[in-house]
Design a protein around this motif. Structure first.
Motif, short mmCIF file in Angstrom:
data_model
loop_
_atom_site.label_atom_id
_atom_site.label_comp_id
_atom_site.label_asym_id
_atom_site.label_seq_id
_atom_site.Cartn_x
_atom_site.Cartn_y
_atom_site.Cartn_z
N ALA A 135 48.30 90.78 76.38
CA ALA A 135 48.83 89.48 76.82
C ALA A 135 48.85 89.38 78.35
O ALA A 135 48.54 88.33 78.91
N GLU A 136 49.17 90.48 79.03
CA GLU A 136 49.20 90.47 80.49
C GLU A 136 47.79 90.34 81.07
O GLU A 136 47.57 89.63 82.06
N VAL A 137 46.84 91.03 80.44
CA VAL A 137 45.45 90.94 80.89
C VAL A 137 44.94 89.52 80.74
O VAL A 137 44.32 88.96 81.65
N GLN A 138 45.20 88.92 79.59
CA GLN A 138 44.71 87.56 79.35
C GLN A 138 45.39 86.55 80.27
O GLN A 138 44.77 85.57 80.69
N GLU A 139 46.65 86.79 80.63
CA GLU A 139 47.33 85.89 81.54
C GLU A 139 46.71 85.96 82.93
O GLU A 139 46.53 84.93 83.61
N GLN A 140 46.34 87.18 83.37
CA GLN A 140 45.68 87.32 84.67
C GLN A 140 44.30 86.64 84.65
O GLN A 140 43.91 85.98 85.62
N ILE A 141 43.58 86.78 83.55
CA ILE A 141 42.28 86.11 83.41
C ILE A 141 42.46 84.60 83.48
O ILE A 141 41.71 83.88 84.14
N ARG A 142 43.49 84.10 82.79
CA ARG A 142 43.75 82.65 82.79
C ARG A 142 44.04 82.16 84.20
O ARG A 142 43.52 81.11 84.63
N LYS A 143 44.86 82.90 84.94
CA LYS A 143 45.20 82.51 86.31
C LYS A 143 43.96 82.46 87.20
O LYS A 143 43.78 81.54 88.01
N LEU A 144 43.10 83.46 87.07
CA LEU A 144 41.90 83.51 87.90
C LEU A 144 40.94 82.37 87.55
O LEU A 144 40.32 81.78 88.44
N LYS A 145 40.83 82.07 86.26
CA LYS A 145 39.98 80.94 85.86
C LYS A 145 40.53 79.63 86.41
O LYS A 145 39.79 78.80 86.94
#
Length: 745
Positions: free
Chosen positions: A428-438
């Motif tokens: 969940a933390e990894v996907q949240e960081q990916i979402r922020k960068l996108k």
């Protein structure tokens, strides 16, 4: 019996105490303490208000018209329909965000002729102060003396959260609790933050930035530095997220605007949110600023500004992309130059050392003082010596040179993502960081030009390699530069040619893969590798020592200031600025910047015409403004055929005071603070009453531009105008003072 030597010592201490008194014009004072500390002094200088007229929690007061604008500036409410006045440079980012080559509001200005044309600004806020409260006992009451600093801070932060929660429970208010006097006291500000702030009007840059970077921090000044916004609220007049259904906010108080103008000696009050000052630093800290930190930062930014200027002049698109960035970089750059000059001229280090000698003599008079304060000054000496051994330089170069390259600064988020994946962080933390960068990619690339950034990379990293001691440079960086044998252009081309972070399409392509593939791509990316090595070395070689010494110095400053307040009990101490609501007061006054030079206290439109130079972009004058000048079509805002533009006063201000109202003795708006004079920029560290001046836009010039230049008289009709401008003040000569000398960039 007191001997002659003791009499001499006490005489020196008394003299030092008198020298240390804050003059009436000096200081950034807490509104809630004006009654006990400042009201009498303010009224002696001509103020006709009471302390409660300025700050009250029982009735509407001036504080209810003051907002913190966007977290970094101040604004004031000037109509009963939520109209907000601040500086052009404070609203610059919003003006830029609405601008394009086709609709260039930076160049041409913007005026909403009706409410439907007012432009929303997602993320922009305006924060009012509901009340202040001394919460020192609640925060420090259960903190034992002598507790290690880390444990003390942990206990303090827990208490702060508790007090904040109690103060705001069941309300829509927020609460900010800040340390004062290095943590000897704590005050709480209960706040109300509005989120729907719309752009209403802004003059063209040729007015709002007239004089540009050439005149920045300078006097005489002719800049129409203002912009207009409007606060919107929900149907209950409370903060609400943006909605077309929101209504203009009805304030508890709005500032009436005086047409009577100003004259030399008039009382002035600046009410706003000054950002940061450090008036009580020891001599070693001042020496570090003058000899190490400011020179390094100025050197780096001089190179950066030169490269940005070239590309912005060559391409209109790049000019718009980098307008706000350039202004931000330039502002601090010029300020630091003035700060160094001012501190040297004041001989600030020597003055600080004289006070420290008096402090040491006072400490040595009693055993209890020796036990409490005896190690403060020797420890300062030791700590700053360690910082001067490369630590301060490495820190400044990391922040200014390494992170001054946009690719490297942007790559930090991807380096963090790679680390999270490598360390098996929760999905969940990894996907949240990916979402922020996108989500952040479009905004980053909107104002990014790769060819410009490549020039910065090549120049700034070369400076880093030359000036930072090798001990504090990453091994990977040193080996890479050695591989290219001084060919910085080849090194730059390699990094930018192979990185996946150079376009929004490449970034989205990388982030669309599964985490294991993302890790492979980022691990091989030269920009990510480079920033990872810089950050790793900084965190292992620089930051621990810097943080440890800074924490020690914070504790030492707390103890030192406690001792100074004990030694100088008759002195009125004001706390350093920390972005909380403050009042400063002074008077309209000219000054002598150098031998044989005398500056008047005001400027006029005539000075703008005198400065006009079509070959220098900073001195372009719009045709409409020249036409109004030629016709002397100033409406009710002119004075005997002249149009006032700006004025100076002796108020103690700093960054964050930009946009602050300048208020007269009757509580009326006479101007909007937008700058300081270059000779007075050292006032963040040491105030000089003879040379420190705040620079303000005359309210009459603001009204003139809105009404006569922009044709937006409907906005003026919202405002409450008082007084008259039928005759010139006795001290105002018919001819404007000579303008500042033009400087070619």
């Amino acid at each position: 019996m007191i001997n002659r030597k003791q009499l001499l010592l006490w005489g020196l201490l008394l003299l030092g105490s008198l020298k240390g008194f804050a003059r009436p014009d000096e200081g950034m004072w807490l509104p809630m303490l004006l009654k006990q500390l400042n009201e009498a002094d303010m009224q002696k200088k001509g103020m006709r208000l009471s302390a409660e007229d300025i700050y009250s929690i029982n009735k509407s007061s001036l504080k209810d018209a003051i907002v913190q604008f966007g977290g970094g500036c101040t604004g004031e409410i000037i109509s009963n329909q939520g109209l907000l006045l601040t500086n052009h440079h404070c609203g610059y980012g919003q003006i830029q965000s609405h601008s394009s080559v086709e609709n260039d509001y930076l160049t041409n200005g913007f005026w909403a002729m009706n409410r439907d044309q007012e432009k929303p600004n997602p993320g922009l806020t305006a924060t009012f102060i509901v009340r202040m409260e001394d919460v020192t006992k609640q925060i420090l009451g259960d903190v034992p003396a002598g507790l290690p600093e880390a444990e003390r801070e942990q206990r303090v932060q827990a208490n702060i959260k508790k007090v904040q929660s109690q103060a705001t429970a069941g309300t829509h208010y927020g609460a900010i609790i800040r340390p004062f006097f290095y943590g000897n006291e704590y005050y709480m500000y209960v706040t109300e933050t509005f989120k729907d702030i719309r752009l209403v009007g802004a003059p063209p840059e040729s007015i709002g930035k007239f004089g540009g970077d050439t005149d920045n921090w300078m006097w005489p000044r002719h800049t129409g530095d203002f912009s207009l916004f409007r606060i919107y609220a929900g149907p209950d007049n409370k903060p609400a997220d943006y909605s077309p259904k929101n209504k203009p906010y009805t304030p508890k108080h709005h500032l009436p605007i005086s047409l009577a103008g100003i004259k030399e000696g008039d009382f002035t009050m600046v009410f706003g949110f000054p950002g940061r000052t450090t008036e009580y630093l020891p001599s070693q800290a001042v020496r570090e600023i003058v000899e190490i930190s400011d020179p390094a930062k100025v050197k780096i930014r001089t190179v950066k500004l030169g490269l940005l200027d070239q590309d912005m002049k060559a391409d209109p698109r790049v000019r718009i992309q980098y307008a706000a960035k350039y202004a931000s970089v330039s502002n601090a750059h010029k300020k630091w130059i003035g700060e160094m000059r001012g501190l040297r001229k004041l001989d600030a280090v020597t003055k600080k050392q004289e006070l420290e000698k008096q402090f040491a003599a006072w400490v040595n008079q009693e055993t209890s003082r020796k036990n409490t304060y005896g190690q403060v000054l020797p420890q300062f000496e030791q700590n700053y010596a360690q910082l001067a051994n490369g630590i301060t330089l490495a820190r400044d170069y990391f922040n200014e040179a390494v992170l001054g390259v946009e690719l490297l600064s942007y790559a930090q988020g991807f380096s963090q993502l790679a680390g999270m994946i490598q360390q098996n962080a929760p999905e969940a933390e990894v996907q949240e960081q990916i979402r922020k960068l996108k989500a952040g990619a479009p905004g980053f690339f909107k104002n990014y030009n790769q060819p410009t950034d490549q020039k910065l990379f090549e120049a700034l990293l070369q400076l880093y390699a030359q000036d930072v001691p090798p001990t504090f440079q990453p091994d990977a960086f040193k080996s890479q530069t050695q591989n290219y044998k001084g060919n910085w252009n080849a090194f730059t081309q390699e990094v930018y040619g192979k990185t996946s972070l150079s376009t929004p399409e490449k970034v989205q392509e990388v982030l669309s893969q599964k985490p294991s593939e993302i890790l492979k791509r980022l691990a091989a990316d030269p920009a990510v590798q480079l920033i990872s090595s810089f950050v790793g070395t900084y965190r292992s070689q620089v930051l621990p020592t810097y943080t440890s010494l800074t924490d020690q110095n914070t504790l030492l400053n707390r103890t030192y200031l406690q001792g100074l307040r004990e030694m100088q009990q008759n002195r009125k101490f004001y706390p350093d600025a920390n972005s909380t609501l403050r009042v400063s007061f002074g008077q309209v006054d000219g000054y002598k910047p150098a031998d044989g030079v005398q500056y008047e206290y005001y400027t006029t439109l005539e000075g703008i015409i005198e400065k006009e130079d079509p070959t220098i972009v900073d001195y372009y004058v719009p045709a409409k403004l020249k036409e109004l000048y030629q016709k002397k079509d100033y409406g009710p805002y002119g004075v005997n055929g002249t149009m006032p533009v700006a004025f100076i006063a002796s108020n103690h201000t700093t960054g964050g005071n930009s946009g602050s109202p300048v208020i007269n003795a009757q509580g009326q708006l006479i101007g909007t603070n937008f700058d300081r004079n270059w000779e007075g920029t050292m006032s963040d560290i040491m105030y000089d009453p003879d040379r420190v001046r705040n620079i303000s836009l005359d309210a009459r010039y603001f009204l003139f531009i809105v009404d006569k230049f922009a044709g937006a008289g409907h906005l003026v009709k919202e405002m409450t105008l008082v007084g008259a401008s039928s005759s010139a003040p006795a001290a105002m000569p018919k001819k404007a003072p000579a303008p500042a000398a033009k400087k070619k960039k």
